[in-house]
Design an enzyme around this catalytic site. Structure first.
Site, PDB file in Angstrom:
ATOM      1  NE  ARG A 327      -3.925   0.124   1.883  1.00 32.53           N
ATOM      2  CZ  ARG A 327      -3.806   1.274   2.518  1.00 32.53           C
ATOM      3  NH1 ARG A 327      -2.945   1.420   3.479  1.00 32.53           N
ATOM      4  NH2 ARG A 327      -4.568   2.298   2.184  1.00 32.53           N
ATOM      5  CE1 TYR A 331      -4.213   1.450  -4.712  1.00 32.87           C
ATOM      6  CE2 TYR A 331      -3.657   0.188  -2.752  1.00 32.87           C
ATOM      7  CZ  TYR A 331      -4.248   0.273  -3.998  1.00 32.87           C
ATOM      8  OH  TYR A 331      -4.877  -0.823  -4.520  1.00 32.87           O
ATOM      9  CB  CYS A 358      16.482  -5.107  -5.361  1.00 34.49           C
ATOM     10  SG  CYS A 358      17.462  -6.187  -4.321  1.00 34.49           S
ATOM     11  CE1 TYR A 387      -8.964  -4.196  -1.323  1.00 36.63           C
ATOM     12  CE2 TYR A 387      -9.322  -2.614   0.441  1.00 36.63           C
ATOM     13  CZ  TYR A 387      -9.818  -3.372  -0.599  1.00 36.63           C
ATOM     14  OH  TYR A 387     -11.147  -3.307  -0.914  1.00 36.63           O
TER      15      TYR A 387
HETATM   16  C1  LIG Z   1     -13.436  -3.057  -3.855  1.00 37.62           C
HETATM   17  C2  LIG Z   1     -14.897  -3.015  -3.862  1.00 37.62           C
HETATM   18  C3  LIG Z   1     -15.589  -2.905  -2.651  1.00 37.62           C
HETATM   19  C4  LIG Z   1     -14.904  -2.739  -1.317  1.00 37.62           C
HETATM   20  O1  LIG Z   1     -14.224  -1.536  -1.219  1.00 37.62           O
HETATM   21  P1  LIG Z   1     -13.680  -1.043   0.198  1.00 37.62           P
HETATM   22  O2  LIG Z   1     -13.085   0.278  -0.065  1.00 37.62           O
HETATM   23  O3  LIG Z   1     -12.671  -2.029   0.660  1.00 37.62           O
HETATM   24  O4  LIG Z   1     -14.852  -0.956   1.113  1.00 37.62           O
HETATM   25  C5  LIG Z   1     -16.964  -2.938  -2.700  1.00 37.62           C
HETATM   26  N1  LIG Z   1     -17.639  -3.073  -3.872  1.00 37.62           N
HETATM   27  C6  LIG Z   1     -16.991  -3.178  -5.050  1.00 37.62           C
HETATM   28  C7  LIG Z   1     -17.763  -3.318  -6.301  1.00 37.62           C
HETATM   29  C8  LIG Z   1     -15.605  -3.150  -5.087  1.00 37.62           C
HETATM   30  O5  LIG Z   1     -14.964  -3.231  -6.260  1.00 37.62           O
END
Ligand SMILES: *Cc1c(COP(=O)(O)O)cnc(C)c1O
Length: 435
Positions: A327, A331, A358, A387
């Site tokens: 992450r 991100y 690396c 995640y």
């Molecule tokens: C990834 C996703 C979620 C969950 O998202 P969060 O940010 O983890 O709550 C819910 N619905 C769909 C369609 C997604 O692609």
């Protein structure tokens, strides 16, 4: 609220000492708190009390079988984005018949699996997918339950890689084409229109984008109730969590430094803002939280390998890498980093916390100030339950880390660390290279 706190000077997950888990299972290791997930679930249900609510845990956030089973025991259904996730939910004993199957690129094999398993609904993202779904349902002699994912074109004010509800994103069907898409879907003999869906992004920290999106979609929802007798409205997931999670007090300064300012979105504020809009519909409401349920319920335990003091900056080199927790690299995500053994007498250290991979991107935090720690000491990356492991890889031939679940005073290994043999198990050297 989460259940990671110091008992005396030692960081615990619920009633279990994290240093003990590191000794038993090694590092890097993910440790999850069952009570934290349960509390998060209960709080969300209470925040939306009065609605006909179904929580579909988005299992891509953390799809360990034990986590799925725990969610199923709490009473969630699931949001699935692949055939593999569907099979995981089956293997964990979850309720596939109450679950939804999402994703922009469902293959024929995945759709067939979903039809045979009898998922509650398919969340369709394009007209060609409607066509494919109709054809495969016809072949099996069933009617496929569907909702179309609507892209409301709102700005979720989140990181570009996790915003999904703008018209330039690949997800869903634009609002202005939605009525036509439903009319087209209604003409397919093997589809049954069951609901309507949206999901505008992930890690939202304000309620306004949700309100804006629901308000934009409401006229369509009412029209679909009239014309197609739909039974549910799915708002997707996206409820954000607080990443600098106040184990220590005084992180107000962190919030004030954020460009968006303001306070985090809570299940209470989410419920208070959305309930008045949703209740009059009389529809079943589906939520698909991933991060919200499990994010603050997990930490990544890591051990310091070296403290390398440089002319310009210090580097704290730990045994977790970007392959274990991507992450920050992917991100620019913030994770609070705390010592497992606290010692008020330690001086402060400012360092970049980096992994052994690396890549210059293998950096968890720049210029982070924490109590000085040295070789062999343990650190915890907080809020790593979502995640984290789910996005881990074996880059640099590093074994996937161990995962441990804690419930009260009990703990159990729920995923063994890779071995060298498990890492190379699928590989072959072809005969034509062997001479
Ligand atoms: C990834 C996703 C979620 C969950 O998202 P969060 O940010 O983890 O709550 C819910 N619905 C769909 C369609 C997604 O692609």
């Amino acid at each position: 609220m989460h259940h990671f706190r110091y008992v005396g000077q030692r960081l615990h997950c619920e009633e279990v000492d994290l240093a003990t888990l590191a000794r038993l299972h090694g590092t890097p290791a993910y440790v999850y708190s069952a009570a934290t997930m349960a509390d998060n679930f209960t709080r969300l249900v209470r925040g939306l009390a009065g609605l006909d609510l179904r929580i579909c845990y988005a299992c891509k956030a953390n799809s360990n079988l034990a986590v799925l089973r725990h969610c199923a025991n709490l009473g969630t259904a699931f949001d699935l984005v692949s055939g593999g996730e569907l099979r995981r939910v089956q293997a964990a004993g979850g309720n596939v018949g109450a679950s939804v199957f999402a994703g922009v690129g469902k293959s024929e094999a995945e759709i067939q699996l979903g039809l045979e398993a009898g998922v509650y609904s398919f969340h369709v993202e394009s007209e060609p997918e409607l066509d494919r779904l109709n054809r495969l349902a016809g072949r099996l002699g069933v009617r496929a339950p569907v909702a179309i994912r609507i892209n409301p074109d709102v700005d979720a004010h989140t990181h570009a890689k996790i915003t999904t509800g703008r018209s330039e994103n690949k997800f869903g069907i634009p609002l202005q084409f939605a009525a036509a898409a439903y009319a087209a879907a209604a003409r397919y003999p093997h589809l049954r229109l069951r609901g309507v869906q949206m999901h505008i992004g992930s890690q939202l920290t304000r309620v306004e984008p949700f309100v804006e999106a629901v308000q934009k979609v409401l006229p369509l929802v009412r029209q679909l109730q009239r014309d197609h007798a739909i039974e549910y409205f799915s708002l997707g997931g996206g409820i954000g969590i607080v990443y600098p999670d106040a184990l220590a007090s005084g992180n107000a300064a962190w919030w004030d430094a954020q460009p968006e300012g303001g306070r985090p979105l809570t299940p209470e504020s989410y419920g208070a803002a959305l309930r008045p809009l949703l209740a009059p519909l009389g529809l079943k409401i589906l939520l698909e939280p991933g991060r919200y349920l499990v994010g603050n319920a997990g930490v990544l335990l890591t051990r310091v390998e070296y403290l390398k003091r440089g002319a310009e900056r210090n580097f704290l080199i730990v045994d977790a890498g970007m392959n274990d927790l991507v992450r920050p690299a992917m991100y620019d995500a913030y994770h609070e980093v705390v010592p497992v053994q606290r010692d008020p007498a330690r001086p402060a250290l400012t360092a970049d916390i980096v992994g052994p991979v690396c890549e210059s991107g293998d950096c968890f935090a720049r210029d982070r100030t924490l109590p000085e720690v040295g070789e062999g000491e343990l650190l915890a990356f907080l809020s790593a339950g979502a995640y984290g492991y789910a996005m881990a890889s074996r880059y640099n031939t590093r074994p996937l880390p161990a995962e441990v679940l804690v419930a009260g005073a009990r703990s159990e290994l729920i995923h063994a660390r890779d071995t060298f043999e498990s890492m190379i198990a699928g590989e072959r050297i072809p005969g034509f290279l062997k001479g």
